[in-house]
Design an enzyme around this catalytic site. Structure first.
Site, PDB file in Angstrom:
ATOM      1  N   GLU A  51       0.824  -1.212   0.000  1.00 27.61           N
ATOM      2  CA  GLU A  51       0.000   0.000   0.000  1.00 27.61           C
ATOM      3  C   GLU A  51       0.856   1.260   0.000  1.00 27.61           C
ATOM      4  OE1 GLU A  51      -3.258   0.498  -0.304  1.00 27.61           O
ATOM      5  OE2 GLU A  51      -3.601  -1.647  -0.563  1.00 27.61           O
ATOM      6  N   TYR A 136      -6.880   6.079   4.722  1.00 27.19           N
ATOM      7  CA  TYR A 136      -7.022   5.204   3.554  1.00 27.19           C
ATOM      8  C   TYR A 136      -6.171   3.952   3.706  1.00 27.19           C
ATOM      9  CZ  TYR A 136      -6.839   3.303  -1.099  1.00 27.19           C
ATOM     10  OH  TYR A 136      -6.910   2.425  -2.157  1.00 27.19           O
ATOM     11  N   ASP A 154     -11.121   5.258  -3.448  1.00 21.19           N
ATOM     12  CA  ASP A 154      -9.978   5.890  -4.097  1.00 21.19           C
ATOM     13  C   ASP A 154     -10.429   6.472  -5.431  1.00 21.19           C
ATOM     14  OD1 ASP A 154     -10.277   3.696  -5.758  1.00 21.19           O
ATOM     15  OD2 ASP A 154      -8.226   2.962  -5.509  1.00 21.19           O
TER      16      ASP A 154
END
Length: 315
Positions: A51, A136, A154
């Site tokens: 990520e 996020y 996103d």
């Protein structure tokens, strides 16, 4: 389409047969999707690394870097024990974006070891306690590692929801629609699936038929032919940017460990001139940024002939 009571004052509505919409997307994803290696693991550390790397780098390029990173530091303990300069140097060598992300990843690993006995926290709220992990990223790790996240929103997901269900270009509306669409307790497969839809079928130039989009029968854009998408901020060019030259500073100092500015400058850019546009003041600004991020140290060093500013990597 019809509005539920909960969404009666919204400017969009999801299809009445929402279970069919969900099943269609998940079946499409499970039948065929891009085989990124981090999709084949539920290890929170490996997912966090993917990520963080993906924040500024195309996924195809992340694969090699992700595998090499985990070869070097396969566990949080290995990363925590690593020299931070080596981690930052790896980041720079693989052009993975802002170097402070490498620093934060290293610090997060130290937290996992020292504060959580080597076990990752499991919920989005807890994961945000880790250095550099925002909402996020925390939600993505909770979703993909523990199947315990909220709906991911996103750029790809916004584009899909805007086109398919005419969700207005508004963050609150996107959050509400994404949450309503996701089946309860299935954040891992759902978030992967809807991001895949945006990545391979509902791109800026849509490939509805060739990619076999599973939502064509419900899609507002497919029905009307209007494939406009929410505005996306343009990513600044990396070539020639301060970000690029900060990375070069790290690379040079990794090789030489310590250099006076008079020798560091020409190694960072060939047109370095002490009194020029790209001179001591410009280089000092880069070093100040890196010092603020905890990546370098800058100090005055007195020699027999003169006093000169010296830069070194922070270990």
């Amino acid at each position: 389409m019809s509005r539920s009571d909960a969404e009666s004052d919204s400017d969009y509505s999801l299809p009445d047969d929402l279970p069919a919409v969900r099943d269609a997307l998940v079946s499409w994803y499970e039948e065929d999707h891009r085989p990124f290696p981090w999709r084949e693991t539920d290890d929170a550390y490996e997912i966090l690394v993917s990520e963080v790397m993906s924040q500024q780098t195309q996924l195809g390029r992340v694969v090699e870097a992700w595998e090499a990173f985990l070869d070097n530091w396969p566990t949080p303990s290995d990363l925590a024990d690593a020299d931070r300069a080596d981690v930052v140097g790896f980041w720079t060598d693989h052009s993975l974006g802002y170097n402070n992300r490498a620093k934060y990843l290293h610090e997060a690993a130290e937290q996992v070891v020292s504060e959580y006995d080597g076990e990752f926290p499991r919920t989005p709220d807890e994961l945000q306690n880790l250095m550099g992990v925002g909402p996020y990223t925390a939600n993505a790790v909770a979703s993909f590692a523990f199947n315990d996240g909220d709906a991911v929103v996103d750029t790809n997901v916004k584009r899909v929801l805007h086109r398919a269900f005419d969700v207005p270009d508004d963050d609150a509306a996107f959050e509400a629609a994404a949450s309503e669409a996701m089946p309860e307790g299935e954040s891992r497969v759902w978030n992967n699936a809807i991001m895949e839809l945006g990545g391979v079928a509902c791109e800026q130039s849509p490939k509805c038929d060739s990619a076999g989009c599973p939502w064509r029968e419900w899609c507002h854009a497919y029905e009307t032919g209007d494939f406009t998408a929410p505005d996306v901020p343009t990513q600044p060019s990396f070539e020639g940017s301060r970000r690029q030259f900060r990375g070069k500073v790290i690379s040079v100092l990794k090789e030489y460990d310590e250099l006076p500015l008079s020798k560091l400058g020409p190694r960072v850019r060939v047109d370095y001139a002490p009194e020029g546009e790209y001179g001591r003041e410009w280089l000092g600004g880069l070093l100040s940024d890196l010092a603020d991020d905890g990546l370098v140290e800058v100090e005055e060093s007195d020699s027999e002939s003169e006093s000169e500013t010296v830069a070194r990597l922070r270990r």
